[in-house]
Design an enzyme around this catalytic site. Structure first.
Site, PDB file in Angstrom:
ATOM      1  N   THR A 183       9.537  57.420 -11.090  1.00  0.00           N
ATOM      2  CA  THR A 183       8.233  56.780 -11.185  1.00  0.00           C
ATOM      3  C   THR A 183       8.177  55.608 -10.212  1.00  0.00           C
ATOM      4  O   THR A 183       9.115  54.817 -10.119  1.00  0.00           O
ATOM      5  CB  THR A 183       7.948  56.281 -12.610  1.00  0.00           C
ATOM      6  OG1 THR A 183       7.904  57.403 -13.499  1.00  0.00           O
ATOM      7  CG2 THR A 183       6.609  55.560 -12.686  1.00  0.00           C
ATOM      8  N   PHE A 185       6.390  52.136  -9.191  1.00  0.00           N
ATOM      9  CA  PHE A 185       5.661  51.034  -9.793  1.00  0.00           C
ATOM     10  C   PHE A 185       5.188  50.065  -8.707  1.00  0.00           C
ATOM     11  O   PHE A 185       5.879  49.859  -7.709  1.00  0.00           O
ATOM     12  CB  PHE A 185       6.556  50.237 -10.755  1.00  0.00           C
ATOM     13  CG  PHE A 185       6.966  50.990 -12.000  1.00  0.00           C
ATOM     14  CD1 PHE A 185       6.286  50.817 -13.194  1.00  0.00           C
ATOM     15  CD2 PHE A 185       8.060  51.844 -11.971  1.00  0.00           C
ATOM     16  CE1 PHE A 185       6.681  51.500 -14.338  1.00  0.00           C
ATOM     17  CE2 PHE A 185       8.461  52.526 -13.108  1.00  0.00           C
ATOM     18  CZ  PHE A 185       7.770  52.352 -14.296  1.00  0.00           C
TER      19      PHE A 185
END
Length: 289
Positions: A183, A185
């Site tokens: 992921t 960010f």
């Protein structure tokens, strides 16, 4: 959910994130800033922005893209609505752990709780082990509630941090089906990040309606040798069949070539919003470090 602090209570950097304590976003905060930085849990992405705006937090850790699920559209919509800046990026490898109350043996597990997305990312493992998936509202929440009210033959899928915070044993690490699950960010805040190269720049733009409109916008970067690391269209909320384009490129907006490209983009596009120039993450996709 932990109650937000007042501005007067802040003694150091406080980074807001969405989710329960032990969420992957909090894990990203610890990896990026170190364990001494305080993390502030929020109920929603919008609450991250409100926490920064009110002074309850000095910054936020906002997930914007997953290597399997794609762009987090709501995150970009909120960046469009607020005048905060992207100050950095962090790429977190998602390593799902099987957590259970102390004393639980791996062979005793029959059902596994977690957020539906985490269950889907471990679907092959669940089938192979014949574990029954049980959907829960949140990965860290599943861990917290299992620790508070243990049930026989029941485990949770969450981060190693959630196991540490709630006193659960890690029965197995890395049970995700795809080891490349990561992921991305954005670290967001009220001011621009100090320059540190290699840099990356993120922006959003809209094009005029006409033949070649998008090509002309992108050509501003191509003819100056600027490498684009992301280009994606998303529908404009409330304006059917019109689109925003999210764009990332290697370099800082103050680089002479980038500055010239942005001047040309402003002439070609109908709207441009700069999200920020920031240090590029190392070791992640499209990394330059």
């Amino acid at each position: 959910m932990t109650a937000p602090q007042t501005e007067a209570a802040l003694t150091g950097p406080v980074i807001a994130f969405q989710g329960e304590r032990g969420a992957y976003s909090e894990e990203a905060i610890r990896h990026h800033f170190g364990p001494e930085v305080e993390a502030l849990p929020c109920e929603s992405f919008a609450a991250i922005f409100e926490a920064i705006k009110s002074g309850q937090a000095s910054g936020g850790m906002l997930p914007v893209e997953n290597s399997l699920a794609g762009t987090v559209a709501q995150a970009y919509e909120l960046l469009m609505e607020h005048d905060f800046r992207v100050q950095g990026e962090h790429i977190l490898p998602v390593r799902h752990c099987l957590l259970a109350p102390p004393g639980t043996a791996l062979k005793d597990v029959r059902c596994v709780r977690s957020h539906p997305q985490a269950l889907a990312q471990c679907a092959a493992t669940l089938r192979r082990r014949e574990w029954e998936p049980v959907a829960w509202y949140d990965t860290a929440g599943a861990a917290r509630e299992l620790a508070a009210e243990p049930e026989p033959h029941t485990a949770a899928i969450a981060s190693a941090l959630a196991g540490e915070l709630y006193g659960l044993s890690v029965l197995e690490r890395g049970i995700e089906d795809d080891p490349n699950n990561s992921t991305r960010f954005f670290i967001i805040g009220p001011t621009d990040a100090p320059r540190r190269d290699p840099s990356k720049t993120s922006l959003v733009f809209a094009v005029r309606h006409g033949p070649g409109a998008l090509v002309h916008c992108l050509d501003a970067f191509a003819k100056r040798g600027i490498n684009l690391t992301k280009i994606e269209s998303r529908p404009m909320r409330g304006r059917p069949w019109q689109y925003w384009f999210y764009l990332d490129f290697e370099g800082h907006w103050q680089d002479p070539a980038a500055e010239a490209a942005l001047v040309e983009l402003l002439r070609q596009a109908s709207l441009v919003k700069m999200l920020g120039s920031y240090p590029a993450a190392t070791g992640g996709p499209n990394s330059t470090g």
